[in-house]
Design a protein around this motif. Sequence first.
Motif, PDB file in Angstrom:
ATOM      1  N   LYS A 138       6.272  -6.026   9.385  1.00  0.00           N
ATOM      2  CA  LYS A 138       6.036  -4.850  10.227  1.00  0.00           C
ATOM      3  C   LYS A 138       5.211  -3.873   9.399  1.00  0.00           C
ATOM      4  O   LYS A 138       5.369  -3.792   8.175  1.00  0.00           O
ATOM      5  N   SER A 139       4.363  -3.091  10.067  1.00  0.00           N
ATOM      6  CA  SER A 139       3.471  -2.194   9.321  1.00  0.00           C
ATOM      7  C   SER A 139       4.250  -1.174   8.500  1.00  0.00           C
ATOM      8  O   SER A 139       3.835  -0.801   7.403  1.00  0.00           O
ATOM      9  N   LYS A 140       5.420  -0.745   8.986  1.00  0.00           N
ATOM     10  CA  LYS A 140       6.210   0.258   8.252  1.00  0.00           C
ATOM     11  C   LYS A 140       6.798  -0.312   6.955  1.00  0.00           C
ATOM     12  O   LYS A 140       7.301   0.442   6.122  1.00  0.00           O
ATOM     13  N   GLU A 141       6.707  -1.639   6.772  1.00  0.00           N
ATOM     14  CA  GLU A 141       7.250  -2.273   5.573  1.00  0.00           C
ATOM     15  C   GLU A 141       6.228  -2.379   4.440  1.00  0.00           C
ATOM     16  O   GLU A 141       6.532  -2.887   3.372  1.00  0.00           O
ATOM     17  N   ILE A 142       5.007  -1.889   4.674  1.00  0.00           N
ATOM     18  CA  ILE A 142       3.947  -1.937   3.667  1.00  0.00           C
ATOM     19  C   ILE A 142       3.838  -0.580   2.980  1.00  0.00           C
ATOM     20  O   ILE A 142       3.561   0.441   3.624  1.00  0.00           O
ATOM     21  N   ILE A 143       4.050  -0.563   1.668  1.00  0.00           N
ATOM     22  CA  ILE A 143       3.927   0.658   0.869  1.00  0.00           C
ATOM     23  C   ILE A 143       2.728   0.495  -0.066  1.00  0.00           C
ATOM     24  O   ILE A 143       2.697  -0.437  -0.881  1.00  0.00           O
ATOM     25  N   PHE A 144       1.736   1.368   0.063  1.00  0.00           N
ATOM     26  CA  PHE A 144       0.519   1.224  -0.741  1.00  0.00           C
ATOM     27  C   PHE A 144       0.743   1.686  -2.181  1.00  0.00           C
ATOM     28  O   PHE A 144       1.448   2.665  -2.439  1.00  0.00           O
ATOM     29  N   THR A 145       0.116   0.962  -3.103  1.00  0.00           N
ATOM     30  CA  THR A 145       0.188   1.255  -4.536  1.00  0.00           C
ATOM     31  C   THR A 145      -1.221   1.177  -5.116  1.00  0.00           C
ATOM     32  O   THR A 145      -2.173   0.864  -4.410  1.00  0.00           O
ATOM     33  N   SER A 146      -1.326   1.402  -6.429  1.00  0.00           N
ATOM     34  CA  SER A 146      -2.626   1.307  -7.095  1.00  0.00           C
ATOM     35  C   SER A 146      -2.991  -0.135  -7.434  1.00  0.00           C
ATOM     36  O   SER A 146      -4.068  -0.390  -7.952  1.00  0.00           O
ATOM     37  N   GLY A 147      -2.104  -1.071  -7.160  1.00  0.00           N
ATOM     38  CA  GLY A 147      -2.362  -2.474  -7.467  1.00  0.00           C
ATOM     39  C   GLY A 147      -1.056  -3.227  -7.590  1.00  0.00           C
ATOM     40  O   GLY A 147       0.040  -2.670  -7.413  1.00  0.00           O
ATOM     41  N   ALA A 148      -1.143  -4.519  -7.927  1.00  0.00           N
ATOM     42  CA  ALA A 148       0.051  -5.354  -7.995  1.00  0.00           C
ATOM     43  C   ALA A 148       0.945  -4.990  -9.176  1.00  0.00           C
ATOM     44  O   ALA A 148       2.168  -5.082  -9.079  1.00  0.00           O
ATOM     45  N   THR A 149       0.357  -4.600 -10.294  1.00  0.00           N
ATOM     46  CA  THR A 149       1.182  -4.258 -11.461  1.00  0.00           C
ATOM     47  C   THR A 149       2.093  -3.084 -11.139  1.00  0.00           C
ATOM     48  O   THR A 149       3.288  -3.103 -11.480  1.00  0.00           O
ATOM     49  N   GLU A 150       1.558  -2.077 -10.464  1.00  0.00           N
ATOM     50  CA  GLU A 150       2.415  -0.961 -10.050  1.00  0.00           C
ATOM     51  C   GLU A 150       3.471  -1.430  -9.056  1.00  0.00           C
ATOM     52  O   GLU A 150       4.646  -1.036  -9.139  1.00  0.00           O
ATOM     53  N   ALA A 151       3.071  -2.277  -8.103  1.00  0.00           N
ATOM     54  CA  ALA A 151       4.023  -2.777  -7.103  1.00  0.00           C
ATOM     55  C   ALA A 151       5.172  -3.533  -7.770  1.00  0.00           C
ATOM     56  O   ALA A 151       6.338  -3.386  -7.383  1.00  0.00           O
ATOM     57  N   ILE A 152       4.851  -4.324  -8.792  1.00  0.00           N
ATOM     58  CA  ILE A 152       5.867  -5.097  -9.511  1.00  0.00           C
ATOM     59  C   ILE A 152       6.796  -4.170 -10.292  1.00  0.00           C
ATOM     60  O   ILE A 152       8.024  -4.315 -10.249  1.00  0.00           O
ATOM     61  N   ASN A 153       6.229  -3.191 -10.996  1.00  0.00           N
ATOM     62  CA  ASN A 153       7.047  -2.220 -11.719  1.00  0.00           C
ATOM     63  C   ASN A 153       7.944  -1.440 -10.759  1.00  0.00           C
ATOM     64  O   ASN A 153       9.128  -1.212 -11.039  1.00  0.00           O
ATOM     65  N   PHE A 154       7.367  -1.039  -9.638  1.00  0.00           N
ATOM     66  CA  PHE A 154       8.094  -0.297  -8.615  1.00  0.00           C
ATOM     67  C   PHE A 154       9.278  -1.122  -8.105  1.00  0.00           C
ATOM     68  O   PHE A 154      10.417  -0.648  -8.033  1.00  0.00           O
ATOM     69  N   ALA A 186       4.873  -8.374  -3.770  1.00  0.00           N
ATOM     70  CA  ALA A 186       3.727  -7.662  -4.338  1.00  0.00           C
ATOM     71  C   ALA A 186       2.422  -8.294  -3.856  1.00  0.00           C
ATOM     72  O   ALA A 186       2.303  -9.526  -3.804  1.00  0.00           O
ATOM     73  N   LEU A 187       1.447  -7.437  -3.520  1.00  0.00           N
ATOM     74  CA  LEU A 187       0.138  -7.871  -3.029  1.00  0.00           C
ATOM     75  C   LEU A 187      -0.960  -7.111  -3.762  1.00  0.00           C
ATOM     76  O   LEU A 187      -0.740  -5.993  -4.234  1.00  0.00           O
ATOM     77  N   SER A 188      -2.162  -7.705  -3.816  1.00  0.00           N
ATOM     78  CA  SER A 188      -3.305  -7.056  -4.460  1.00  0.00           C
ATOM     79  C   SER A 188      -4.572  -7.347  -3.678  1.00  0.00           C
ATOM     80  O   SER A 188      -4.861  -8.505  -3.355  1.00  0.00           O
ATOM     81  N   ALA A 189      -5.346  -6.302  -3.383  1.00  0.00           N
ATOM     82  CA  ALA A 189      -6.551  -6.446  -2.556  1.00  0.00           C
ATOM     83  C   ALA A 189      -7.647  -7.248  -3.258  1.00  0.00           C
ATOM     84  O   ALA A 189      -8.349  -8.039  -2.623  1.00  0.00           O
ATOM     85  N   HIS A 190      -7.812  -7.045  -4.573  1.00  0.00           N
ATOM     86  CA  HIS A 190      -8.987  -7.627  -5.233  1.00  0.00           C
ATOM     87  C   HIS A 190      -8.869  -9.124  -5.481  1.00  0.00           C
ATOM     88  O   HIS A 190      -9.816  -9.745  -5.951  1.00  0.00           O
ATOM     89  N   LYS A 191      -7.739  -9.714  -5.124  1.00  0.00           N
ATOM     90  CA  LYS A 191      -7.601 -11.169  -5.256  1.00  0.00           C
ATOM     91  C   LYS A 191      -8.100 -11.902  -4.012  1.00  0.00           C
ATOM     92  O   LYS A 191      -8.229 -13.116  -4.020  1.00  0.00           O
ATOM     93  N   PHE A 192      -8.365 -11.151  -2.923  1.00  0.00           N
ATOM     94  CA  PHE A 192      -8.942 -11.823  -1.742  1.00  0.00           C
ATOM     95  C   PHE A 192     -10.056 -11.000  -1.099  1.00  0.00           C
ATOM     96  O   PHE A 192     -10.061 -10.706   0.073  1.00  0.00           O
ATOM     97  N   TYR A 193     -11.025 -10.627  -1.942  1.00  0.00           N
ATOM     98  CA  TYR A 193     -12.294 -10.041  -1.502  1.00  0.00           C
ATOM     99  C   TYR A 193     -12.183  -8.599  -1.034  1.00  0.00           C
ATOM    100  O   TYR A 193     -13.060  -8.089  -0.346  1.00  0.00           O
TER     101      TYR A 193
END
Length: 380
Positions: A63-79, A197-204
Amino acid sequence: MNYPIYLDYNATTPCAPEVIEEMLPYFGTHFGNAASKSHPYGWIAENAVEEAREKIASLIGAKSKEIIFTSGATEAINFGIKGIFESYLGEKQHYITCETEHKAVLDTFLEIEKRGAEVTYLKVNREGQISLKELKNSILPHTKMICLMWANNETGVIHPIKKIVEIVEASNTIFFTDAVQAAGKIPVFTKGIHLMALSAHKFYGPKGVGALYVRHNHELPKPFAQIHGGGHEKGMRSGTLNVPGIVGFGKAAGLQNQEMEEEGKRLKELRDLLENQLLDIPDTFLNGSQDFRLPHVCNIAFAGVEGEELLKKVNQKVAVSSGSACTSISPKPSHVLAAMGLNPDLGRASIRFSLGRNTTEDDIENTVNWVKEVVTKLRE
């Protein structure tokens, strides 16, 4: 600059032209702050962010409300990891992960170990696979989280996530998966998963933007915020949102949702062509599982050559790496390959080839010819 052939797509991918085009207006015309609620500049930025959130959620079945934006995957993992540790402060805490996880995961677990957490690091076999029996036997009454990556960044080996979910659900434990290398490349899902954890720069998509999927409507705790100051992202991650980056992230997710299956088949054919020809070289070996891995990745060991020299020579014409981009400057053998039982010399003489959107059959042919030439000369 005359760039070499690029076969290091697991390190990063180029922004797709469609992604760049989608982002550009949000650097200039639509420059508003998504948190500005009182005028159209903010409304347009906020709408763009929410549209992107929906596309990213759709890619992973959330669900869209389940996505929390971060500065990247490393931050998401630490979070995710530190946030759960803090949510259980005062309790005895045990965590389970694996020796072949990305350094962002391993280093974060080292940090919470310093703060009193117990951590079990599962071993892997020669193919990079965990034992589900060992996983099950490692769960303790005070286990708070099981953290296992969806697909390995160095070998492409895919963990059996559906089976892992069954084990985790039976233990009523939080399951966190680093899906950075899997999302957008192969189908992923959120059923039975609490954090991803997700990262934008791994898929264009662009660098500098990622996300943490946080499961809603569940009795297990959500991670405590690690960045405070304004209550953005439902109070879970404060800070002005990177609107152009998020727009690009959303566009990239939408593109991969449409193209993933067809592109996966194309890349697997090219990967198999590359791999079969390289394995024809005497004393070369595939690192990792032949069957359970990403369609665009192969990791090959070249016996009888010095690893640093091999990588230096190959990179003159083909951009590749010996492992994670985060540790590419290290002369030490990969911790992933070491955990799989490779001796240090063979680990250092291993190359990860990862293919992508711009890879052609000519690239593969030229790569094979160059690697054969390099290996032959180094063995003389």
